[in-house]
Design a protein around this motif. Sequence first.
Motif, PDB file in Angstrom:
ATOM      1  N   VAL A  32       0.745  -1.262  -0.148  1.00 12.17           N
ATOM      2  CA  VAL A  32      -0.256   0.065   0.225  1.00 12.17           C
ATOM      3  C   VAL A  32       0.740   1.539   0.090  1.00 12.17           C
ATOM      4  O   VAL A  32       2.293   0.689   0.766  1.00 12.17           O
ATOM      5  CB  VAL A  32      -0.958  -0.169   1.642  1.00 12.17           C
ATOM      6  CG1 VAL A  32      -2.063  -0.885   1.261  1.00 12.17           C
ATOM      7  CG2 VAL A  32      -0.042   0.042   2.505  1.00 12.17           C
ATOM      8  N   PRO A  33       0.002   2.600  -0.809  1.00 15.67           N
ATOM      9  CA  PRO A  33       0.750   3.888  -0.382  1.00 15.67           C
ATOM     10  C   PRO A  33       0.958   4.411   0.474  1.00 15.67           C
ATOM     11  O   PRO A  33       0.090   5.625   1.126  1.00 15.67           O
ATOM     12  CB  PRO A  33       0.388   4.553  -1.841  1.00 15.67           C
ATOM     13  CG  PRO A  33      -1.114   3.769  -1.866  1.00 15.67           C
ATOM     14  CD  PRO A  33      -1.287   2.265  -0.947  1.00 15.67           C
ATOM     15  N   GLY A  34       1.797   4.498   1.857  1.00 18.28           N
ATOM     16  CA  GLY A  34       1.826   4.631   2.909  1.00 18.28           C
ATOM     17  C   GLY A  34       1.690   5.825   2.966  1.00 18.28           C
ATOM     18  O   GLY A  34       2.530   6.172   2.153  1.00 18.28           O
ATOM     19  N   GLU A  35       1.508   6.770   4.177  1.00 20.27           N
ATOM     20  CA  GLU A  35       2.157   8.506   3.991  1.00 20.27           C
ATOM     21  C   GLU A  35       2.921   8.306   3.632  1.00 20.27           C
ATOM     22  O   GLU A  35       3.611   9.919   3.374  1.00 20.27           O
ATOM     23  CB  GLU A  35       0.492   9.065   4.539  1.00 20.27           C
ATOM     24  CG  GLU A  35       0.623  10.306   4.835  1.00 20.27           C
ATOM     25  CD  GLU A  35      -0.810  11.330   5.826  1.00 20.27           C
ATOM     26  OE1 GLU A  35       0.060  12.221   6.120  1.00 20.27           O
ATOM     27  OE2 GLU A  35      -1.562  11.196   5.225  1.00 20.27           O
ATOM     28  N   MET A  36       4.069   8.240   4.742  1.00 20.42           N
ATOM     29  CA  MET A  36       5.601   7.324   4.501  1.00 20.42           C
ATOM     30  C   MET A  36       5.313   6.922   4.267  1.00 20.42           C
ATOM     31  O   MET A  36       7.166   6.674   3.760  1.00 20.42           O
ATOM     32  CB  MET A  36       5.886   7.843   6.198  1.00 20.42           C
ATOM     33  CG  MET A  36       4.498   8.363   6.886  1.00 20.42           C
ATOM     34  SD  MET A  36       4.981  10.473   7.262  1.00 20.42           S
ATOM     35  CE  MET A  36       6.373  10.210   8.136  1.00 20.42           C
TER      36      MET A  36
END
Length: 139
Positions: A25-29
């Motif tokens: 997943v494209p995590g915010e960090m």
Amino acid sequence: MNTFSAQILTPEGSIFDDEVTGVQVPGEMGSFEVKTLHANIISSLEIGQILVRKAAGGEQHFAVTGGFVEVVDNKLTLLAEAAEPVDEIDVERAKEAKQRAVERLESDDKDIDKERARKALKRAKNRIKLSVNLGVSTR
């Protein structure tokens, strides 16, 4: 085989619910992958790609516009603002959305919400990029 349950939900309903071996997943960090017995976690998501590695074999890719992912007791639940399977992306529609966003950003009209236009541009670029990179044909 080490598997866990994964579900992807949008405001319109569930778009994925199955056993998996991993979900990226494209995590915010930054991007990260959840595997079997991952530590419990809650993370916000950025615009990007979700890569699901199915327990039955194969992969499925989704374009996501943000949201949250939660992993608890070997179950992943992803709540997306919006998400769609990459193979269902309407590339022409995404290109039109990109053009509209660019025109709004270049406009001198003070009533245009520039932040909203920037987000629309980022979403459109993500959809186009995923379609091209994963070989989805223009519909």
